[in-house]
Scaffold this motif. Sequence first.
Motif: not given
Length: 106
Positions: A3-15
């Motif tokens: 169903t999805a060719l690419r999934e964006q990785g989670a980027i942690p919020v630093t502030d």
Amino acid sequence: MLTALREQGAIPVTDPQNYAAVRSAIEAAFSAARVKDFLRSLQRAGLRIRDFELVLRKGILGAAIATEYDALGNGDQGLIREFYLASLEKVAPELRTKFFKLYAYY
């Protein structure tokens, strides 16, 4: 089934504190109750909606938001820009038609 060719990785919020403040200002501007006024403000200022940096610097999102945005790291700023761009695409079609020049690429 794929169903999805690419999934964006989670980027942690630093502030989290400044990130939340800026994100909240964007959410408020694009809320159903305020989006029309937000678009009118952009129109009066002669700004294009996709020019996030100018919208920010002109204080359309709030006077202190630019300072809070500037305090964010590059990753957090990128997340905010993506959130802003995603939010402007969710504006109701009738408002996008009414404020066509704000959305135009020319």
